[in-house]
Design a protein around this motif. Structure first.
Motif, PDB file in Angstrom:
ATOM      1  N   TRP A  83       5.823  -5.275   0.711  1.00 28.90           N
ATOM      2  CA  TRP A  83       6.199  -4.538   1.914  1.00 28.90           C
ATOM      3  C   TRP A  83       4.945  -4.206   2.686  1.00 28.90           C
ATOM      4  O   TRP A  83       3.913  -3.876   2.109  1.00 28.90           O
ATOM      5  N   VAL A  84       5.025  -4.245   4.019  1.00 25.47           N
ATOM      6  CA  VAL A  84       3.911  -3.849   4.860  1.00 25.47           C
ATOM      7  C   VAL A  84       3.899  -2.330   4.999  1.00 25.47           C
ATOM      8  O   VAL A  84       2.848  -1.699   4.964  1.00 25.47           O
ATOM      9  N   TYR A  85       5.077  -1.745   5.192  1.00 21.99           N
ATOM     10  CA  TYR A  85       5.183  -0.294   5.182  1.00 21.99           C
ATOM     11  C   TYR A  85       6.568   0.111   4.691  1.00 21.99           C
ATOM     12  O   TYR A  85       7.514  -0.662   4.730  1.00 21.99           O
ATOM     13  N   GLY A 101      11.923  -0.209   4.743  1.00 22.35           N
ATOM     14  CA  GLY A 101      10.603  -0.755   4.979  1.00 22.35           C
ATOM     15  C   GLY A 101      10.637  -2.039   5.769  1.00 22.35           C
ATOM     16  O   GLY A 101      11.702  -2.550   6.121  1.00 22.35           O
ATOM     17  N   ALA A 102       9.439  -2.547   6.044  1.00 19.77           N
ATOM     18  CA  ALA A 102       9.281  -3.827   6.735  1.00 19.77           C
ATOM     19  C   ALA A 102       8.434  -4.730   5.853  1.00 19.77           C
ATOM     20  O   ALA A 102       7.407  -4.314   5.311  1.00 19.77           O
ATOM     21  N   ALA A 106       4.856  -7.814  11.986  1.00 19.19           N
ATOM     22  CA  ALA A 106       5.453  -7.892  13.319  1.00 19.19           C
ATOM     23  C   ALA A 106       6.959  -7.659  13.299  1.00 19.19           C
ATOM     24  O   ALA A 106       7.641  -7.945  14.281  1.00 19.19           O
ATOM     25  N   ALA A 107       7.479  -7.120  12.211  1.00 18.90           N
ATOM     26  CA  ALA A 107       8.924  -6.899  12.110  1.00 18.90           C
ATOM     27  C   ALA A 107       9.387  -5.923  13.186  1.00 18.90           C
ATOM     28  O   ALA A 107       8.726  -4.925  13.453  1.00 18.90           O
ATOM     29  N   SER A 108      10.524  -6.224  13.802  1.00 18.46           N
ATOM     30  CA  SER A 108      11.036  -5.363  14.862  1.00 18.46           C
ATOM     31  C   SER A 108      11.979  -4.289  14.337  1.00 18.46           C
ATOM     32  O   SER A 108      12.386  -3.411  15.082  1.00 18.46           O
TER      33      SER A 108
END
Length: 134
Positions: A83-85, A101-102, A106-108
């Motif tokens: 996960w990025v965040y 999470g994302a 660049a996940a929207s």
């Protein structure tokens, strides 16, 4: 003004059983209806978790107002996927933080973590603010 403790529990929206924990520590401060929670929860065995990952056991029920709560910050480790965040989102009319999470920078939008994202030694360290229903 009130201070106290709470016990964070990793749960699933479809239920959970058989979890064992290395650590479960939670503290809170409540001023009027405003609640600040801190929680650290670390598994030693994830047992069976079904559905979306949640942290349950908040000291007060979240006010029943949709889309009115900022996400809390989360430090995480030992997850089964990258996960990025990750955020902890108070869920209205419950004592629950949804874990979302994302997976890409660049996940929207975010997605909810599920049982496949959790390992036997996963941990979450959370700080969140929400309005209580009373």
């Amino acid at each position: 003004y009130e201070e106290g403790t709470w016990t964070p529990v990793i749960n699933g929206s479809g239920g959970a059983s058989g979890q064992a924990y290395t650590s479960q520590v939670g503290r809170y401060v409540k001023i009027g209806k405003l609640v600040f929670v801190q929680g650290y929860v670390e598994l030693s065995n994830k047992g069976t978790i079904t559905g979306n990952v949640e942290i349950v056991g908040l000291p007060f029920t979240v006010e029943n107002v949709a889309n009115a709560f900022p996400p809390g910050s989360v430090y995480w480790a030992n997850l089964a996927s990258n996960w990025v965040y990750i955020i902890a989102a108070p869920f209205p009319n419950t004592a629950t933080l949804l874990i979302r999470g994302a997976a890409a920078a660049a996940a929207s939008s975010t997605s909810t973590l599920t049982t496949t994202d959790i390992n036997n030694n996963s941990l979450f360290n959370i700080a969140a603010v929400y309005r209580a229903d009373a």
